[in-house]
Structures are given as structure tokens and as C-alpha cells.
Scaffold this active site. Structure first.
Site, short mmCIF file in Angstrom:
data_model
loop_
_atom_site.label_atom_id
_atom_site.label_comp_id
_atom_site.label_asym_id
_atom_site.label_seq_id
_atom_site.Cartn_x
_atom_site.Cartn_y
_atom_site.Cartn_z
CD GLU A 1 -2.17 2.04 1.56
OE1 GLU A 1 -1.76 2.94 0.78
OE2 GLU A 1 -2.51 2.26 2.73
CB CYS B 1 -1.99 6.93 1.70
SG CYS B 1 -3.24 5.86 2.38
P1 NAD Z 1 9.81 7.23 4.48
O1 NAD Z 1 9.65 6.91 3.05
O2 NAD Z 1 11.18 7.35 5.03
O3 NAD Z 1 9.04 6.16 5.39
C1 NAD Z 1 7.74 5.75 5.12
C2 NAD Z 1 7.47 4.57 6.08
O4 NAD Z 1 8.31 3.48 5.73
C3 NAD Z 1 7.81 4.87 7.55
O5 NAD Z 1 6.85 4.27 8.37
C4 NAD Z 1 9.17 4.23 7.77
O6 NAD Z 1 9.36 3.76 9.10
C5 NAD Z 1 9.14 3.07 6.82
N1 NAD Z 1 10.44 2.74 6.27
C6 NAD Z 1 11.37 3.58 5.78
N2 NAD Z 1 12.44 2.90 5.33
C7 NAD Z 1 12.17 1.59 5.54
C8 NAD Z 1 12.87 0.38 5.29
N3 NAD Z 1 14.07 0.37 4.69
N4 NAD Z 1 12.29 -0.77 5.66
C9 NAD Z 1 11.07 -0.80 6.23
N5 NAD Z 1 10.36 0.30 6.48
C10 NAD Z 1 10.90 1.48 6.14
O7 NAD Z 1 9.07 8.55 4.71
P2 NAD Z 1 8.48 9.32 5.96
O8 NAD Z 1 9.22 10.60 6.08
O9 NAD Z 1 8.31 8.49 7.18
O10 NAD Z 1 7.06 9.58 5.33
C11 NAD Z 1 6.97 10.42 4.21
C12 NAD Z 1 6.44 9.75 3.00
O11 NAD Z 1 6.05 8.41 3.22
C13 NAD Z 1 5.19 10.47 2.59
O12 NAD Z 1 5.51 11.46 1.65
C14 NAD Z 1 4.31 9.41 2.03
O13 NAD Z 1 4.51 9.32 0.65
C15 NAD Z 1 4.81 8.15 2.62
N6 NAD Z 1 3.90 7.58 3.63
C16 NAD Z 1 2.83 6.92 3.16
C17 NAD Z 1 1.94 6.37 4.05
C18 NAD Z 1 0.73 5.66 3.55
O14 NAD Z 1 -0.22 5.53 4.30
N7 NAD Z 1 0.75 5.12 2.34
C19 NAD Z 1 2.15 6.52 5.40
C20 NAD Z 1 3.28 7.20 5.87
C21 NAD Z 1 4.16 7.72 4.95
#
Ligand code: NAD
Length: 480
Positions: free
Chosen positions: A254, A288
Site C-alpha cells: 500500500e 495516503c
Molecule cells: P519514508 O519513506 O522514510 O518512510 C515511510 C514509512 O516506511 C515509515 O513508516 C518508515 O518507518 C518506513 N520505512 C522507511 N524505510 C524503511 C525500510 N528500509 N524498511 C522498512 N520500512 C521502512 O518517509 P516518511 O518521512 O516516514 O514519510 C513520508 C512519506 O512516506 C510520505 O511522503 C508518504 O509518501 C509516505 N507515507 C505513506 C503512508 C501511507 O499511508 N501510504 C504513510 C506514511 C508515509
């Protein structure tokens, strides 16, 4: 029933093989985004901890897959009831950790309970098929739980995201190693505690926190894990898909969206303005399926912009724990920084900053509800998910043009259209490339409705019967 992990902000820890582990050398500082204050120190799992979680999940799966569906249902129903009993404490802690308003956190916790109830019922409805064969021959199509699941949940729905990652696999007979976001651990702990208190065997659910990259690499390299379930950004999702490909795991992804909102000339004007203003500030836009790209028919463009600007400017912003607040802070320091860049870029491309555009002075990560108008198609915000309380608006003239704009991006999670013309509603619902379409509504989530995207917004659905099916594999038995 244990209250150890449901008291007001609990001592933080992770849960492996029936033990809450509350101390490790490496820790993460959990911050209240409304105040900047430290809420707690979260211990981070070591590689040895992860190995123990894998061993436990493997053992848990062997027994849980043979546990009668009625017993699995009882655990989920019990956990739902416990979440309802503890809703006050759980939602206050979710607000403290993530920033959203208390009423949003309450609805989220109750929605998580509803999802567990739904999967308690679905657990009993896993069917196979007997194929038509000559006498003496049998061909059976069986559905079996896929195996231990590695699930990664983000911070924006700190209760509901962990609930989504646990409900369907547990109903299906899988064990789960859940790694929620380190930013909001107490909420995930409360969901896990509710399951344990409802009688879930402790080797069926493992909860870990750590360095996300380390944890995902370690778990996804293991042959014990049979399925990856991830919610988060498209960039991280692609990385995890590559890791999962090594051992050809089943995946439910997702990922990010960038929801278009098509506002036709024949919409119910006042209702559309108020619906969208409320939806945009929900969880400070960190959703999202948040409405983001507003395509407004040129015949009502100026009138709509004026009315919407007036409405969104009235949003009461503050600490989500306070009464009467409509929007809390952004969840972490990364979000205001990212939003600020997107706004500067849009303005430098010729967009007009109609209202907002700045951080709110004082402590915490508060941001003004922001409206950018006449946003050129080549500005970053028309192409990258903003994940904040910000709208990028542009006018459109024809149906075909707005469909092309809406479908232009590689994302296809949610999309919205507002029209009182039934024929137009039918046509737009069919023309949009998205996993979910809201027509005259922004409410898309329900326990019985599949939730998920297409294109680079991911694949597979959570919730609904589809969420359970995504935790099952098919086996065909031919017998002579
Ligand atoms: P991010 O891309 O660093 O992280 C997004 C999520 O993924 C976080 O929960 C993080 O803990 C997890 N994550 C990051 N790297 C990972 C890895 N290598 N392995 C497993 N999990 C990992 O970004 P962020 O600053 O936390 O959030 C910003 C962006 O993330 C937003 O712009 C949005 O696009 C996306 N996001 C989407 C949702 C959603 O519901 N689809 C939720 C939160 C964030």
C-alpha cells in the site's frame, strides 16, 4: 487482563516470544510533535532479537494454522472488545505520539476494533472447491495460510495501521512479525497487548522496533517469512519489493498516492467546499488518500477558490489533546521541511500562494493550512505526494482534459469527483485509474471494503474479504 502496556504513556518496548523487552543499548527518542517534548525512549531490537522473533513466528505459525477458525475468531473478537474498553487511553497516546486530534484518534481506534470484528467473522469463511471428476477421482482446491508475515506499518494511523497488518493474517492462520514506525510505538503496543489479553498465543504476534533498513533487510532475507506487507512511500516500497524478490515472497503493498479531486460545474457547491475543507485537514493532510490535486471546472474556479480559502482558513489548529481542535501538528520534523520545499518550488514555477504557506510559530511542528492556485503541471507538487495540509489547484475545461490530468501520474490510490449529474458520476468513476474512487464523498475506508491502489500506488488489498484472501495460498490436490 494486564494493564502494563495500556497505562498513560507506557514504558516502551518490543514483544518477542512472550516477553516485553524494555531495555536495549540502542534507543529511539519518541517525541510529541505538538510540543517537541520527549515522551519516552524506545529500545531497538538487535539482530539476535530479530532471529528470536523469526524462530518464534515459525513455531507460532505451525500451531496457529491448525487452530480452529472459531478459536482464531474468538481472539479477534476479544481484542476488538478490549480496544473499545481502552479507547480513551489508547487514543490519548496516539494523539501524543502522532499529533492528530483526539476525536480522529478515537475514531481510528474504534475502526481498528471494527476491523478485528469483521475478520473474526471472515476467519470462518475460507472455502475451497471440489472439482467435477469421474467417480473414484477427487480434485480439491484448498486455501491455506501463506505462513509467517513480515509487516511494516507507518506512523500516520498509529493504531489502525498495525491493526490492518494484524487482523487479516491472524484470521487466516498466519503468524506476524510487525514493525510499526518508531515514531508511534505506544499505539502499536496497545494493539498487540489487546490481542495478547484476548488470548492470542504469544508466538503468533511479535512486535519489533529497530533501524527500519536493518530490520527489513534481516526479516526479508529469511526463508521463514513468506509474505511482505508494507504501507508507506512508493520509494521504500520498491526497495522492499526488491528484497522480497530474492526469496519470491507474496506481497501486499500500500504505497503513495496523489489523489486528484475533480470538481465539476454541477457539484453541490456548498457541500463540496465543506466536505473537502474538512477532509484536507484530517491528520494534517498526512493521509495516503488525502485529496491533493484539485481540478476545478473553469466556470466555478474563482468562486470555488474563494469559498474554499475562506473555509480552510478557519481551521482551528493546535495540540490535538485540546478541545475543539480541527488539525494538529505534522507528525515529525521531516514533513514541514518537505512541504516548505514544495511550496517554494510551486511559487517559483508561477503558482499563487492563496493562503498559508508557513510554519506556525512556537513549539511543535505546526503548519498553516495552505492553498496554492493556478499551479503549473511541471511544479513538483503536481507530481509528488505532498503529505501535508496543502492543496494544489488548477482549472480545467473539458471532461477528457481532466481525465488525462487525473491519470497522468504513475500513482493510482484514491481519487474523488464531485458532481450532481448521475451520468457524469458513472463516466468519471469508470475513467479514473485508481484503486478507490469517492464520488461526492471523501470517506473510503470501511472494514468490509477493499483498500488499495493500482500502478505505483501498490498492489493487493487490505480490509474486506480481499484482505483475508491476500494471506492465503492455493493448493490443488488430485487424488485417484
Ligand atoms: P519514508 O519513506 O522514510 O518512510 C515511510 C514509512 O516506511 C515509515 O513508516 C518508515 O518507518 C518506513 N520505512 C522507511 N524505510 C524503511 C525500510 N528500509 N524498511 C522498512 N520500512 C521502512 O518517509 P516518511 O518521512 O516516514 O514519510 C513520508 C512519506 O512516506 C510520505 O511522503 C508518504 O509518501 C509516505 N507515507 C505513506 C503512508 C501511507 O499511508 N501510504 C504513510 C506514511 C508515509
Amino acid at each position: 487482563m494486564s494493564d502494563t502496556h495500556v497505562s498513560e504513556y507506557p514504558k516502551l518496548g518490543f514483544y518477542i516470544d512472550a516477553q516485553w523487552i524494555t531495555s536495549r543499548d540502542r534507543t529511539h527518542n519518541v517525541i510529541n510533535p505538538a510540543t517537541g517534548e520527549t515522551l519516552g525512549e524506545l529500545p531497538l531490537a538487535t539482530t539476535a532479537d530479530l532471529d528470536q522473533a523469526l524462530e518464534t513466528a515459525e513455531r507460532g505459525f505451525r500451531a496457529w494454522r491448525r487452530t480452529p477458525a472459531a478459536a482464531r475468531a474468538q481472539v479477534l473478537r476479544g481484542a476488538a472488545e478490549i480496544l473499545r474498553q481502552r479507547v480513551d487511553v489508547i487514543s490519548r497516546n496516539a494523539t501524543r505520539e502522532e499529533g492528530k486530534t483526539l476525536s480522529e484518534a478515537r475514531s481510528e481506534t474504534l475502526a481498528c476494533a471494527d476491523l478485528f470484528d469483521f475478520y473474526a467473522e471472515e476467519a470462518k469463511r475460507v472455502y475451497g472447491r471440489v472439482l467435477v471428476r469421474p467417480a473414484g477421482l477427487r480434485s480439491l482446491v484448498m486455501k491455506e495460510p501463506v505462513g509467517p508475515v513480515a509487516a511494516f506499518a507507518p506512523w500516520n494511523f498509529p493504531v489502525a495501521n498495525p491493526g490492518r497488518k494484524l487482523g487479516a493474517p491472524i484470521a487466516a492462520g498466519c503468524s506476524v512479525i510487525l514493525k510499526p514506525a518508531e515514531e508511534a510505538p505506544a499505539s502499536a503496543m496497545a494493539v498487540v497487548q489487546a490481542l495478547i489479553d484476548a488470548g492470542c498465543p504469544p508466538d503468533v504476534v511479535q512486535l519489533v522496533f529497530g533501524s527500519p533498513d536493518e530490520v527489513s533487510r534481516h526479516l526479508l532475507a529469511s526463508p521463514v517469512i513468506r509474505k511482505l506487507s508494507f504501507t508507506g512511500s512508493t520509494a521504500v516500497g520498491k526497495h522492499l519489493l526488491r528484497l522480497a524478490a530474492e526469496t519470491v515472497k507474496l506481497t501486499t503493498m500500500e504505497l503513495g498516492g496523489h489523489a486528484p479531486v475533480i470538481i465539476f460545474e454541477d457539484c453541490d457547491f456548498e457541500k463540496t467546499v465543506s466536505t473537502l475543507a474538512a477532509a484536507k485537514v484530517r491528520n494534517a493532510g498526512q493521509v495516503c488518500v488525502s485529496p491533493t490535486r484539485f481540478y476545478i471546472h473553469e466556470g466555478i474556479y474563482d468562486r470555488f477558490i474563494n469559498a474554499f480559502a475562506k473555509q480552510i482558513a478557519k481551521t482551528r489548529v493546535g495540540d490535538g489533546l485540546a478541545a475543539d481542535i480541527q488539525m494538529g501538528p505534522m507528525a515529525n520534523a521531516r514533513r514541514p521541511a518537505a512541504i516548505s520545499e514544495l511550496i517554494s518550488d510551486a511559487v517559483s514555477h508561477g503558482a499563487r500562494l492563496r493562503i498559508g504557506g508557513e510554519a506556525i510559530e512556537g513549539r511543535g511542528y505546526f503548519w498553516q493550512p495552505t492553498l496554492l492556485t493556478d499551479v503549473p503541471v511541471d511544479s513538483r507538487i503536481m507530481n509528488e505526494e505532498p503529505f501535508g495540509p496543502i492543496v494544489a489547484a488548477a482549472p480545467f475545461a473539458t471532461f477528457d482534459e481532466v481525465v488525462e490530468q487525473s491519470n497522468r501520474l504513475p500513482f493510482g490510490l484514491a481519487s474523488f469527483a464531485f458532481t450532481e449529474n448521475a451520468r457524469q458520476a458513472n463516466l468519471i468513476g469508470e475513467a479514473i485509474e485508481a484503486g478507490m474512487v469517492g464520488i461526492n464523498t471523501t470517506l473510503l475506508g470501511a472494514a468490509d471494503a477493499p483498500f488499495g491502489g493500482v500502478k505505483q500506488s501498490g498492489h493487493g488489498s487490505e480490509d474486506g474479504p480481499e484482505g483475508l484472501a491476500a494471506c492465503l495460498v492455493t493448493k490443488t490436490i488430485h487424488q485417484v
